[in-house]
Design a protein around this motif. Sequence first.
Motif, PDB file in Angstrom:
ATOM      1  N   TRP A 220       0.693  -1.093  -0.254  1.00 40.54           N
ATOM      2  CA  TRP A 220       0.076   0.250  -0.436  1.00 40.54           C
ATOM      3  C   TRP A 220       0.177   1.282   0.042  1.00 40.54           C
ATOM      4  O   TRP A 220       2.026   1.042   0.636  1.00 40.54           O
ATOM      5  CB  TRP A 220      -0.701  -0.299   1.336  1.00 40.54           C
ATOM      6  CG  TRP A 220      -1.925  -0.654   1.235  1.00 40.54           C
ATOM      7  CD1 TRP A 220      -2.973  -0.789   0.883  1.00 40.54           C
ATOM      8  CD2 TRP A 220      -2.278  -2.240   2.147  1.00 40.54           C
ATOM      9  NE1 TRP A 220      -4.434  -1.567   1.128  1.00 40.54           N
ATOM     10  CE2 TRP A 220      -3.113  -2.543   1.852  1.00 40.54           C
ATOM     11  CE3 TRP A 220      -0.953  -2.307   3.076  1.00 40.54           C
ATOM     12  CZ2 TRP A 220      -4.241  -4.323   3.247  1.00 40.54           C
ATOM     13  CZ3 TRP A 220      -1.702  -3.907   3.807  1.00 40.54           C
ATOM     14  CH2 TRP A 220      -2.760  -4.105   3.109  1.00 40.54           C
ATOM     15  N   SER A 221       0.250   2.695  -0.198  1.00 37.22           N
ATOM     16  CA  SER A 221       1.066   4.307  -0.291  1.00 37.22           C
ATOM     17  C   SER A 221      -0.558   4.198   0.741  1.00 37.22           C
ATOM     18  O   SER A 221      -1.036   4.304   0.117  1.00 37.22           O
ATOM     19  CB  SER A 221       1.628   4.556  -1.581  1.00 37.22           C
ATOM     20  OG  SER A 221      -0.113   4.492  -2.072  1.00 37.22           O
ATOM     21  N   LEU A 222       0.309   5.327   1.858  1.00 34.39           N
ATOM     22  CA  LEU A 222      -0.735   5.786   1.861  1.00 34.39           C
ATOM     23  C   LEU A 222       0.282   7.330   2.708  1.00 34.39           C
ATOM     24  O   LEU A 222       1.201   8.092   2.891  1.00 34.39           O
ATOM     25  CB  LEU A 222      -0.338   5.324   4.177  1.00 34.39           C
ATOM     26  CG  LEU A 222      -1.005   5.802   5.342  1.00 34.39           C
ATOM     27  CD1 LEU A 222      -2.791   6.356   5.391  1.00 34.39           C
ATOM     28  CD2 LEU A 222      -0.428   5.510   6.481  1.00 34.39           C
ATOM     29  N   ARG A 223      -1.203   8.808   1.976  1.00 32.91           N
ATOM     30  CA  ARG A 223      -0.870   9.815   1.953  1.00 32.91           C
ATOM     31  C   ARG A 223      -1.916  10.826   2.743  1.00 32.91           C
ATOM     32  O   ARG A 223      -2.742  10.540   2.530  1.00 32.91           O
ATOM     33  CB  ARG A 223      -0.609   9.737   0.525  1.00 32.91           C
ATOM     34  CG  ARG A 223      -0.249  11.662   0.117  1.00 32.91           C
ATOM     35  CD  ARG A 223       0.403  11.973  -1.441  1.00 32.91           C
ATOM     36  NE  ARG A 223       0.022  13.198  -1.490  1.00 32.91           N
ATOM     37  CZ  ARG A 223       1.067  13.904  -1.974  1.00 32.91           C
ATOM     38  NH1 ARG A 223       2.302  12.833  -1.906  1.00 32.91           N
ATOM     39  NH2 ARG A 223       1.316  15.249  -2.203  1.00 32.91           N
ATOM     40  N   ARG A 224      -1.142  11.288   3.034  1.00 38.30           N
ATOM     41  CA  ARG A 224      -1.299  12.047   3.829  1.00 38.30           C
ATOM     42  C   ARG A 224      -1.887  13.748   3.270  1.00 38.30           C
ATOM     43  O   ARG A 224      -0.374  14.245   2.221  1.00 38.30           O
ATOM     44  CB  ARG A 224      -0.491  13.156   5.041  1.00 38.30           C
ATOM     45  CG  ARG A 224      -0.822  14.048   6.245  1.00 38.30           C
ATOM     46  CD  ARG A 224      -0.543  13.488   7.372  1.00 38.30           C
ATOM     47  NE  ARG A 224      -0.960  15.015   8.659  1.00 38.30           N
ATOM     48  CZ  ARG A 224      -0.411  15.362   9.106  1.00 38.30           C
ATOM     49  NH1 ARG A 224       1.232  15.019  10.281  1.00 38.30           N
ATOM     50  NH2 ARG A 224      -1.278  16.192  10.807  1.00 38.30           N
ATOM     51  N   SER A 225      -2.902  14.278   3.101  1.00 35.25           N
ATOM     52  CA  SER A 225      -3.146  15.489   2.756  1.00 35.25           C
ATOM     53  C   SER A 225      -2.447  16.310   2.981  1.00 35.25           C
ATOM     54  O   SER A 225      -1.491  17.032   4.252  1.00 35.25           O
ATOM     55  CB  SER A 225      -4.798  15.861   2.761  1.00 35.25           C
ATOM     56  OG  SER A 225      -4.370  16.538   3.987  1.00 35.25           O
ATOM     57  N   SER A 226      -2.116  17.627   2.359  1.00 36.05           N
ATOM     58  CA  SER A 226      -1.226  18.830   2.206  1.00 36.05           C
ATOM     59  C   SER A 226      -1.717  19.680   3.098  1.00 36.05           C
ATOM     60  O   SER A 226      -0.409  20.258   3.614  1.00 36.05           O
ATOM     61  CB  SER A 226      -1.090  19.141   0.437  1.00 36.05           C
ATOM     62  OG  SER A 226      -1.870  19.704   0.377  1.00 36.05           O
ATOM     63  N   GLY A 227      -2.615  20.020   3.601  1.00 36.07           N
ATOM     64  CA  GLY A 227      -3.089  20.602   4.412  1.00 36.07           C
ATOM     65  C   GLY A 227      -3.621  21.995   3.829  1.00 36.07           C
ATOM     66  O   GLY A 227      -3.754  22.245   4.598  1.00 36.07           O
ATOM     67  N   ASP A 228      -3.234  22.314   2.325  1.00 33.11           N
ATOM     68  CA  ASP A 228      -3.973  23.450   1.864  1.00 33.11           C
ATOM     69  C   ASP A 228      -4.824  23.955   2.396  1.00 33.11           C
ATOM     70  O   ASP A 228      -6.657  22.630   2.509  1.00 33.11           O
ATOM     71  CB  ASP A 228      -3.940  22.938   0.327  1.00 33.11           C
ATOM     72  CG  ASP A 228      -2.617  23.416   0.157  1.00 33.11           C
ATOM     73  OD1 ASP A 228      -1.706  23.289   0.616  1.00 33.11           O
ATOM     74  OD2 ASP A 228      -2.039  22.683  -0.601  1.00 33.11           O
ATOM     75  N   ALA A 229      -5.626  24.717   2.975  1.00 32.83           N
ATOM     76  CA  ALA A 229      -7.085  25.066   3.119  1.00 32.83           C
ATOM     77  C   ALA A 229      -7.784  25.121   1.952  1.00 32.83           C
ATOM     78  O   ALA A 229      -7.399  25.188   0.504  1.00 32.83           O
ATOM     79  CB  ALA A 229      -6.779  26.434   3.444  1.00 32.83           C
TER      80      ALA A 229
END
Length: 229
Positions: A220-229
């Motif tokens: 798997w890959s697990l990506r955290r969102s960029s946090g952009d508003a």
Amino acid sequence: MNPHPLDNPIWESLTSRHRLLALRQNDAARYPPEVAPFLGVPTDGADAAASLEALVPHGDTVLLLGRAPAEAEDWRLQRLALLAQMVCPARIAEVDGPELIELTEVHRADVLALTALVYPHYFRPRTVELGRYFGIYQHGRLAAMIGERMGMDEYTEISAVCTHPDFNGRGYARRLLAWLSNDVLDRGLTPFLHVSHENGRAKELYEQNGYRIRRDIPFWSLRRSSGDA
């Protein structure tokens, strides 16, 4: 019944052989990004959101094998493939060829250049700290290499089996594979590795040299969102 360590190799490695390298937060652990892109959790569906937030920066992607956490808001968990997990239970025939040398700090630039060319996704500037690496030089150039990556009490992963395109077809990968696999076995450990089913050439090399599929293991890959508003 106790779970088999190879069913969750990243977590098992980070909590045993590589525990001093591990970045750990409760029920999740990862390698430093400059070492490897791998993260592990102890069980499938673990609620590890708080731990992951402490370990994975916004916009970062980590890779997992065998076990994956529960999906959570602001995270994208994507199943990439089923990899063949292979083990080598017994010594294999030695292969004659050029001299093998252990790769050290003086070879780092050559190692990074070769892996950037043919093994770009998983090799980082400090990956060589995970184990021993060996290579074959020809005419002053690193023609082929192999190394050790994850590991636990009874197992050592073979990784970074790669040959420069200018030196393909000379049997260098087979020579390196046979030598290192036998050396690991002589140390009382079992070699294992992971390979894509789509990489028929590599899979055939391993099968012809004593490796047998233990299981298909999810990747798997697990990506955290960029946090952009």
